[in-house]
Design a protein around this motif. Structure first.
Motif, short mmCIF file in Angstrom:
data_model
loop_
_atom_site.label_atom_id
_atom_site.label_comp_id
_atom_site.label_asym_id
_atom_site.label_seq_id
_atom_site.Cartn_x
_atom_site.Cartn_y
_atom_site.Cartn_z
N LEU A 149 0.83 -1.20 0.00
CA LEU A 149 0.00 0.00 0.00
C LEU A 149 0.87 1.25 0.00
O LEU A 149 0.61 2.21 -0.74
CB LEU A 149 -0.92 0.00 1.23
CG LEU A 149 -2.08 -0.99 1.21
CD1 LEU A 149 -2.64 -1.20 2.60
CD2 LEU A 149 -3.18 -0.52 0.27
N ILE A 183 -6.50 1.31 -1.80
CA ILE A 183 -7.31 0.34 -1.06
C ILE A 183 -6.74 -1.05 -1.23
O ILE A 183 -6.43 -1.48 -2.35
CB ILE A 183 -8.76 0.35 -1.58
CG1 ILE A 183 -9.39 1.74 -1.46
CG2 ILE A 183 -9.61 -0.69 -0.84
CD1 ILE A 183 -10.72 1.87 -2.17
N ARG A 239 -6.63 0.66 4.19
CA ARG A 239 -6.32 1.65 3.15
C ARG A 239 -5.21 2.57 3.64
O ARG A 239 -4.99 2.73 4.82
CB ARG A 239 -7.53 2.54 2.86
CG ARG A 239 -8.82 1.86 2.51
CD ARG A 239 -9.91 2.90 2.44
NE ARG A 239 -11.23 2.35 2.19
CZ ARG A 239 -12.35 3.01 2.42
NH1 ARG A 239 -12.29 4.24 2.92
NH2 ARG A 239 -13.52 2.45 2.16
N TYR A 298 -3.98 6.69 3.03
CA TYR A 298 -4.53 7.98 2.59
C TYR A 298 -3.45 9.06 2.56
O TYR A 298 -2.47 9.00 3.30
CB TYR A 298 -5.60 8.48 3.56
CG TYR A 298 -6.76 7.58 3.81
CD1 TYR A 298 -7.93 7.67 3.06
CD2 TYR A 298 -6.72 6.64 4.85
CE1 TYR A 298 -9.03 6.87 3.32
CE2 TYR A 298 -7.82 5.82 5.12
CZ TYR A 298 -8.96 5.94 4.34
OH TYR A 298 -10.04 5.13 4.61
N GLU A 309 -6.52 0.42 -6.40
CA GLU A 309 -6.76 -0.79 -5.62
C GLU A 309 -5.66 -1.81 -5.90
O GLU A 309 -5.24 -1.99 -7.05
CB GLU A 309 -8.11 -1.40 -5.97
CG GLU A 309 -9.30 -0.58 -5.51
CD GLU A 309 -10.63 -1.25 -5.82
OE1 GLU A 309 -11.18 -1.91 -4.94
OE2 GLU A 309 -11.10 -1.10 -6.97
#
Length: 242
Positions: A101, A117, A160, A162, A197
């Protein structure tokens, strides 16, 4: 480039004993500047605080209430770094995926994505949930995706990362697990958020019982969908985005 890992935790002492050292190991080996924040209840109900201290992690109590939404808002407020990653404390989210991620959101050009995500529903994504939970999740994701025109397949997974500045600018009001959808809807509405994603496997809880009440879960999502859709329509009429 630094990351704050925020983990809402309610009676998750045993799971944190396993989870926190793994998160620290992966981030340290990767040389990523980081902080790990576990958000406990208003009043401590187990030894999670001590577990965090033993692992060199930050522990904070929820502010203003004792719901999951309060935990998320408290964690967002406490986070200090450029990127904020949210994950569950029950072991359903694999710590090694944090690196995937982080790589996805920090790969040049900088700020190409506002959130990334960990998705169960893209190619190579999987979930170990029971059939009824898979079915409910599938219907929920389709409904929200169509209603709010969100270009993502898994909008209900809280795992997730951000852009922290944009996340902190949101006024979040949901109390339950529907705050996960509220965040992505507001980011899209306010910033036309760019979303990526990457595949993940959603694992079964390691220890303890789930905090989700199925009936409450269903009604909160239905209520939130109508509430947020009404706000979105009103914002469009007023020519504003909030």
């Amino acid at each position: 480039m630094s990351i704050s890992v925020v983990i809402p935790a309610y009676k998750e002492e045993e799971n944190l004993k396993t989870l926190l050292p793994q998160i620290k190991k992966y981030l340290t080996l990767a040389g990523i500047t980081h902080e790990i924040i576990a958000v406990g209840p208003l009043t401590d109900n187990d030894n999670s605080k001590q577990v965090c201290q033993n692992s060199g992690c930050i522990y904070v109590n929820r502010e203003n209430g004792d719901t999951y939404g309060d935990a998320v808002r408290t964690g967002i407020k406490a986070a200090k770094n450029e990127y904020l990653l949210m994950m569950d404390a029950d072991g359903s989210h694999a710590p090694k995926d944090i690196l995937h991620l982080y790589a996805a959101i920090t790969t040049p050009p900088r700020h190409a994505y506002d959130l990334v995500i960990a998705s169960r529903y893209v190619k190579n994504g999987q979930t170990q949930n029971l059939f009824i939970l898979k079915f409910m999740s599938y219907i929920l994701n389709i409904t929200y995706r169509v209603a709010f025109k969100i270009n993502a397949k898994d909008i209900s997974n809280s795992f997730r990362i951000y852009d922290a500045v944009k996340l902190k600018s949101l006024k979040l009001t949901c109390s339950n697990f529907d705050i996960v959808e509220e965040i992505i809807i507001l980011l899209v509405d306010k910033f036309n958020a760019k979303i990526k994603e990457i595949p993940t496997t959603f694992h079964k809880r390691i220890n303890g019982a789930s905090k989700r009440n199925l009936i409450k879960f269903i009604f909160s999502y239905i209520f939130t969908m109508f509430k947020l859709y009404k706000i979105k329509i009103q914002n469009r009429k007023n020519g504003t985005k909030k």
